[in-house]
Write a protein that holds these residues in place. Structure first.
Motif, mmCIF file in Angstrom:
data_model
loop_
_atom_site.group_PDB
_atom_site.id
_atom_site.type_symbol
_atom_site.label_atom_id
_atom_site.label_comp_id
_atom_site.label_asym_id
_atom_site.label_seq_id
_atom_site.Cartn_x
_atom_site.Cartn_y
_atom_site.Cartn_z
ATOM 1 N N GLU A 6 -33.405 2.385 -0.814
ATOM 2 C CA GLU A 6 -32.796 3.175 -1.879
ATOM 3 C C GLU A 6 -31.374 2.703 -2.154
ATOM 4 O O GLU A 6 -30.701 2.154 -1.276
ATOM 5 N N CYS A 22 -35.179 2.726 -6.016
ATOM 6 C CA CYS A 22 -35.882 2.467 -4.762
ATOM 7 C C CYS A 22 -36.692 1.194 -4.953
ATOM 8 O O CYS A 22 -37.650 1.176 -5.732
ATOM 9 N N CYS A 95 -36.726 7.989 -0.689
ATOM 10 C CA CYS A 95 -37.860 7.448 -1.427
ATOM 11 C C CYS A 95 -39.093 7.465 -0.521
ATOM 12 O O CYS A 95 -38.995 7.205 0.682
#
Length: 115
Positions: A6, A22, A95
């Motif tokens: 990320e 991400c 993420c």
């Protein structure tokens, strides 16, 4: 196994915007359902938004109308555009990639909303 990294977090004033990214590697990105979670101090990790392999989004009620999730399968990247940020959006954002029982997490990126 997919790996996730990320970026894009930071400090922003209330009402401001940030875009999280991400980047995925190590596997076929397009087969995964992608999602963003967040965790504030003392709270459990919660789902913020998810996007299907076909691009259909879903949002937590708390962010509907303010956040937008999107994915670019050609770039192996999922995004979270966050507008009209509030202090209660302050958290570490993670993420997530999931396909059946296979699941992967990024390391997280800090978002702080404060004046």
């Amino acid at each position: 196994q997919v790996q996730l990294v990320e970026s894009g977090g930071g400090l922003v004033q209330p009402g401001g915007s940030l875009r999280l990214s991400c980047a995925a590697s190590g596997s076929d990105f397009s087969i995964y359902v992608m999602a963003w979670y967040r965790q504030a101090p003392g709270n459990e990790r919660e789902l913020v938004a998810a996007i299907s392999r076909g691009g259909s989004p879903d949002y937590a009620d708390s962010v509907k109308g303010r956040f937008t999730i999107s994915r670019d399968n050609a770039k192996n990247t999922v995004y979270l555009q966050m507008n009209n940020l509030k202090p209660e959006d302050t958290a570490v954002y993670y993420c997530n990639a999931k396909r059946f029982v296979v699941e992967a997490w990024g390391q997280g990126t800090q978002v702080t909303v404060s004046s």
